[in-house]
Design an enzyme around this catalytic site. Sequence first.
Site, PDB file in Angstrom:
ATOM      1  N   GLY A  90       0.810  -1.218   0.000  1.00 25.75           N
ATOM      2  CA  GLY A  90       0.000   0.000   0.000  1.00 25.75           C
ATOM      3  C   GLY A  90       0.840   1.264   0.000  1.00 25.75           C
ATOM      4  CE  LYS A 111       7.879   0.105   5.156  1.00 27.08           C
ATOM      5  NZ  LYS A 111       8.458  -0.739   6.202  1.00 27.08           N
ATOM      6  CG  ASP A 250       0.688  -8.624   6.828  1.00 26.92           C
ATOM      7  OD1 ASP A 250       0.167  -9.210   7.797  1.00 26.92           O
ATOM      8  OD2 ASP A 250       0.908  -7.406   6.813  1.00 26.92           O
TER       9      ASP A 250
HETATM   10  P1  AMP Z   1       2.378  -2.824   8.012  1.00 28.50           P
HETATM   11  O1  AMP Z   1       1.702  -2.567   9.306  1.00 28.50           O
HETATM   12  O2  AMP Z   1       3.432  -1.821   7.683  1.00 28.50           O
HETATM   13  O3  AMP Z   1       2.877  -4.221   7.886  1.00 28.50           O
HETATM   14  O4  AMP Z   1       1.276  -2.625   6.893  1.00 28.50           O
HETATM   15  C1  AMP Z   1       0.087  -3.356   6.834  1.00 28.50           C
HETATM   16  C2  AMP Z   1      -0.649  -3.019   5.557  1.00 28.50           C
HETATM   17  O5  AMP Z   1      -1.034  -1.640   5.545  1.00 28.50           O
HETATM   18  C3  AMP Z   1       0.159  -3.241   4.287  1.00 28.50           C
HETATM   19  O6  AMP Z   1      -0.729  -3.655   3.281  1.00 28.50           O
HETATM   20  C4  AMP Z   1       0.693  -1.865   4.003  1.00 28.50           C
HETATM   21  O7  AMP Z   1       1.026  -1.680   2.656  1.00 28.50           O
HETATM   22  C5  AMP Z   1      -0.477  -0.989   4.410  1.00 28.50           C
HETATM   23  N1  AMP Z   1      -0.062   0.366   4.775  1.00 28.50           N
HETATM   24  C6  AMP Z   1       0.624   0.726   5.867  1.00 28.50           C
HETATM   25  N2  AMP Z   1       0.825   2.061   5.904  1.00 28.50           N
HETATM   26  C7  AMP Z   1       0.256   2.572   4.795  1.00 28.50           C
HETATM   27  C8  AMP Z   1       0.132   3.892   4.257  1.00 28.50           C
HETATM   28  N3  AMP Z   1       0.631   4.955   4.861  1.00 28.50           N
HETATM   29  N4  AMP Z   1      -0.521   4.014   3.091  1.00 28.50           N
HETATM   30  C9  AMP Z   1      -1.046   2.936   2.473  1.00 28.50           C
HETATM   31  N5  AMP Z   1      -0.960   1.692   2.924  1.00 28.50           N
HETATM   32  C10 AMP Z   1      -0.315   1.494   4.074  1.00 28.50           C
HETATM   33 MG    MG Z   2       3.857  -5.191   6.540  1.00 28.79          MG
END
Ligand code: AMP
Ligand code: MG
Length: 491
Positions: A90, A111, A250
């Site tokens: 995302g 990222k 994930d």
């Molecule tokens: P994470 O907690 O970083 O493992 O992210 C969990 C999910 O949320 C993943 O699909 C990420 O790509 C999405 N995600 C986290 N932060 C963002 C953001 N600022 N914008 C879009 N998607 C996000």
């Molecule tokens: Mg992640």
Amino acid sequence: MTVHFPFDNSYAALPADFFTRVAPTPVTRPRLIKLNRPLALELGLDPDRLDSPEGADILAGQRIPEGADPIAMAYAGHQFGQFVPQLGDGRAILLGEVIDKNGVRRDIQLKGSGPTPYSRRGDGRAALGPVLREYIVSEAMAALGIPTTRSLAAVITGETVARETLLPGAVLTRVATSHIRVGTFQFFAARRNQDAVKALADHVIARHYPNAANTKQPYLALLQEVIRRQAELVARWLLVGFIHGVMNTDNCSVAGETIDYGPCAFMDGYDPAKVFSSIDQTGRYAYGNQPRIALWNLTRLAECLVPLISDDQDAAIADAEAALGEFSERFGKAYDAGLRAKLGLFTAQPGDREMIGDLLGAMTEQQADFTLTFRGLSDLAGNAETDSVRGLFADPTAFDLWLARWQQRIAAEPQDAATRKAAMQAVNPAFIPRNHRIQAVIEAAVERDDFAPFEELLAVLAHPFQDQPDFARYALPPQPHEQVLQTFCGT
Ligand code: AMP
Ligand code: MG
């Protein structure tokens, strides 16, 4: 002068539903704040060319280098035990893959590079603080010899991102042997797309576990290999006091690298129940729970692979269960061997386990600093004064009793003091990325645009096993007023 990336992309050749082609979103004013020159060289990139306005443009996603094929990868995942069928990159975009100087295929991913079809309600951006945190901790893990994604660069975007407050935006260039997660398999398994699960498994075997292809049951061998890597990885985490903080499926790499440094932290005082993450209310991802959770995640992977393991479902389940059953032994072996090495034991003797358990018990009770205790014991093995370690225990009574046992135990081995000390120092770091230090680095960068503390911390952490007398203060735990009690996700 153009920056050349020797791209050789394989994931983008997989079926169309594996990813979405999407370009990074341009930013206002990219400024390169950190380039990992040794890593650039390892990847076959020219650090001098990358360290340029054009390089900053590329690393901020302004400009697409030749040969890149930018994609956002699709994946699903269990987050805190709840299945989310659609996650995906995302806020990350895979520029492509290069074959590094050692012949290893490596992903180069931005990222914080803008929204993708998988962004859900997110903005696709990253704030400077979490980018610095990931840079520091991932590079510290690499220096500790623990499998991890790496950080090639950090760029400030010149834009702000809205979190609780407005914060400077940044982009991290992350390098991984792949970004394929347990959740990537779950994405297709949940859609009952067996062809895709098979194509993904074949890709992972070819890329990470080529030996599995030569076995009678390649998909079972794949599962066994991932289980081994994860068991060893989590053992390595525990042996340095690392808490991942958000071990969702994930965030569980099938290549066995530590990935997704969000609310991660190294503990100071030893406590198996330690949790830092603000969102981990129940302690699901507490320090001491990590082996159990890794096995839980691997069980989710096994469920995806069962249909590939055998046409006979009962046989496939029995095989998968047997493979999962090996996790505990693998983990236990790696963890026990690691603890023995931390205590300078060259042999395994009956009673070692109990002796080690008693030390950990005393450390827990007295919240003795994990890193300093073992580093201090390394010095004691070299006949230093015992006071430095005793002082880590509020009430040293239990430690004193334990110390006599340990000294007797090592005296029965033939190695001399200098040999034991050197062996212990090589596995017991003096320097870990302590939370309060990371916090101070982030504050200097965000509030004062001062990156000198960031550079200094990185330099110290690049040699974690060396005494660095000029930087001894970096080895110290926080003063009470410096203590960081909670960490937050990078979102
Ligand atoms: P994470 O907690 O970083 O493992 O992210 C969990 C999910 O949320 C993943 O699909 C990420 O790509 C999405 N995600 C986290 N932060 C963002 C953001 N600022 N914008 C879009 N998607 C996000
Ligand atoms: Mg992640």
